[in-house]
Design an enzyme around this catalytic site. Structure first.
Site, short mmCIF file in Angstrom:
data_model
loop_
_atom_site.label_atom_id
_atom_site.label_comp_id
_atom_site.label_asym_id
_atom_site.label_seq_id
_atom_site.Cartn_x
_atom_site.Cartn_y
_atom_site.Cartn_z
N LYS A 69 0.82 -1.22 0.00
CA LYS A 69 0.00 0.00 0.00
C LYS A 69 0.85 1.28 0.00
CE LYS A 69 -4.11 -2.06 2.06
NZ LYS A 69 -5.14 -2.00 3.09
N ASP A 105 -10.35 2.25 2.52
CA ASP A 105 -10.50 1.41 3.71
C ASP A 105 -11.36 2.12 4.78
OD1 ASP A 105 -9.08 -0.75 2.76
OD2 ASP A 105 -7.16 0.02 3.48
N GLY A 133 -1.13 2.30 9.74
CA GLY A 133 -1.76 2.58 8.46
C GLY A 133 -3.27 2.41 8.49
N ASN A 154 -2.81 4.53 21.43
CA ASN A 154 -1.73 3.74 20.81
C ASN A 154 -0.64 3.51 21.84
OD1 ASN A 154 -0.91 2.46 18.36
ND2 ASN A 154 0.76 3.95 18.20
N ARG A 155 0.09 2.38 21.71
CA ARG A 155 1.22 2.13 22.62
C ARG A 155 2.22 3.27 22.49
NH1 ARG A 155 2.82 -3.92 20.87
NH2 ARG A 155 3.26 -2.69 19.02
N TYR A 221 -10.64 -9.82 9.57
CA TYR A 221 -11.86 -10.57 9.29
C TYR A 221 -11.54 -12.05 9.10
CZ TYR A 221 -10.31 -10.31 4.47
OH TYR A 221 -9.58 -10.41 3.33
P1 ATR Z 1 -1.23 -1.46 9.78
O1 ATR Z 1 -0.91 -0.86 8.45
O2 ATR Z 1 -1.81 -2.84 9.74
O3 ATR Z 1 -2.00 -0.52 10.63
P2 ATR Z 1 1.20 -0.69 11.07
O4 ATR Z 1 1.19 0.59 10.30
O5 ATR Z 1 2.47 -1.46 11.24
O6 ATR Z 1 0.19 -1.73 10.46
O7 ATR Z 1 0.59 -0.36 12.51
C1 ATR Z 1 0.37 -1.35 13.46
C2 ATR Z 1 -0.44 -0.76 14.60
O8 ATR Z 1 -0.81 -1.80 15.51
C3 ATR Z 1 0.32 0.27 15.42
O9 ATR Z 1 -0.60 1.22 15.92
C4 ATR Z 1 0.88 -0.58 16.58
O10 ATR Z 1 1.13 0.14 17.76
P3 ATR Z 1 2.54 0.94 17.98
O11 ATR Z 1 2.51 2.06 17.00
O12 ATR Z 1 2.47 1.43 19.38
O13 ATR Z 1 3.61 -0.08 17.71
C5 ATR Z 1 -0.30 -1.51 16.80
N1 ATR Z 1 0.03 -2.78 17.45
C6 ATR Z 1 0.64 -3.86 16.92
N2 ATR Z 1 0.70 -4.88 17.80
C7 ATR Z 1 0.09 -4.43 18.94
C8 ATR Z 1 -0.18 -5.01 20.22
N3 ATR Z 1 0.17 -6.27 20.51
N4 ATR Z 1 -0.82 -4.25 21.14
C9 ATR Z 1 -1.20 -2.97 20.84
N5 ATR Z 1 -0.97 -2.38 19.65
C10 ATR Z 1 -0.34 -3.09 18.71
#
Ligand code: ATR
Length: 277
Positions: A69, A105, A133, A154-155, A221
């Protein structure tokens, strides 16, 4: 000549997009084909070459799925505002030698929540988990639905704060960490836009955010009751949903963008729905 469309990703074997667009095309009597392409992960630039070759051979548009993407966004000549904020494209259109980028999305998610699930977001308290994303794609469509309050947890709080600054003036978005949720009360809608469910993990969300009358929505999903949906169920939430409706609705938005006609979605959603148990 039959107009050509495709979805590109890697891996791509799991994709439902050819099935969905095939049904749309039949229902709307469109002379089009829709195939699945496994995109190259390397070398750098190979993805864009495959997309350009598809366009050069008569392709009119393409859907983009993981992990391409961002690359699709980067290779585009024109981008919608929502694609711009997401920094990612999930659909491209090829027109007069130019590559146009969209991200449906978020709008697909809002349509599923508001139209299919019947939950109007206007005036509600909405909690979005994640700032990656998927969450970025949802942000502008969510704010356009005029929630009374929108919280992004967010973490890594700095990511959420940066996004809140980017969309300031577009709606009431507050960014925070998971620990802050303890004091923010209940939400009408809690959406898990983290990637945690892909690995069977649970974001550290306290059960106190859920309301019995509210809705919990999992973007992933076909994974049944994820840890997040189970937590919501155990907290008394009756309305739990996964992202199958969002998947079909984003496809419908792309179909409308490409073909100029909106397909019906409910029968396709019914066909693809796997009971959450
Ligand atoms: P995507 O495009 O699928 O959103 P991404 O851009 O890599 O993937 O983002 C992943 C998101 O899931 C982030 O918000 C991440 O939190 P951090 O930014 O704090 O790392 C979150 N995430 C992934 N695993 C997680 C978990 N076990 N608990 C809480 N948040 C999680």
């Amino acid at each position: 000549m039959t107009d050509q469309y495709a979805v590109i990703g890697n891996p791509i074997g799991h994709t439902k997009s050819p099935l969905i667009h095939g049904i749309f095309a039949r229902e709307r009597a469109q002379d089009m084909s829709y195939t699945a392409i496994e995109g190259p992960l390397e070398p750098a630039g190979a993805f864009a070459d495959v997309v350009r070759a598809f366009a050069a051979s008569g392709g009119k548009g393409i859907n983009i799925t993981a992990p391409f993407k961002l690359e699709a966004f980067a290779m585009s000549d024109e981008r919608s505002e929502r694609a711009e904020l997401a920094g990612a494209a999930n659909a491209l259109k090829f027109e007069n030698g130019r590559v146009l980028a969209e991200n449906f999305d978020g709008i697909g998610l809002v349509r599923d929540i508001e139209v299919n699930l019947g939950l109007r977001m206007e005036g509600r308290r909405v909690l979005l988990l994640g700032a990656g994303g998927a969450a970025r794609g949802a942000l502008l469509p969510f704010l356009a639905a005029r929630p009374a309050e929108m919280v992004m947890a967010n973490r890594d709080v700095t990511k959420g704060l940066a996004l809140a600054a980017q969309v300031s003036g577009r709606g009431p978005l507050v960014a925070c960490g998971y620990a802050d949720l303890q004091r923010l009360g209940r939400f009408d809608l809690v959406v898990n836009a983290t990637s945690a469910s892909l690995t069977g993990d649970l974001p550290p969300v306290p059960p106190s955010v859920f309301s019995g009358q509210g809705t919990a929505y999992e973007l992933a999903y076909g994974k049944g009751l994820t840890p997040f949906l189970r937590l919501a169920r155990n907290a008394g939430v009756r309305g739990v949903a996964d992202g199958v409706g969002m998947l079909v609705e984003q496809a419908a938005e792309a179909f409308l963008w490409w073909r100029g006609v909106r397909p019906a979605t409910s029968a396709v959603i019914d066909q693809l729905t796997v009971p959450l148990a």
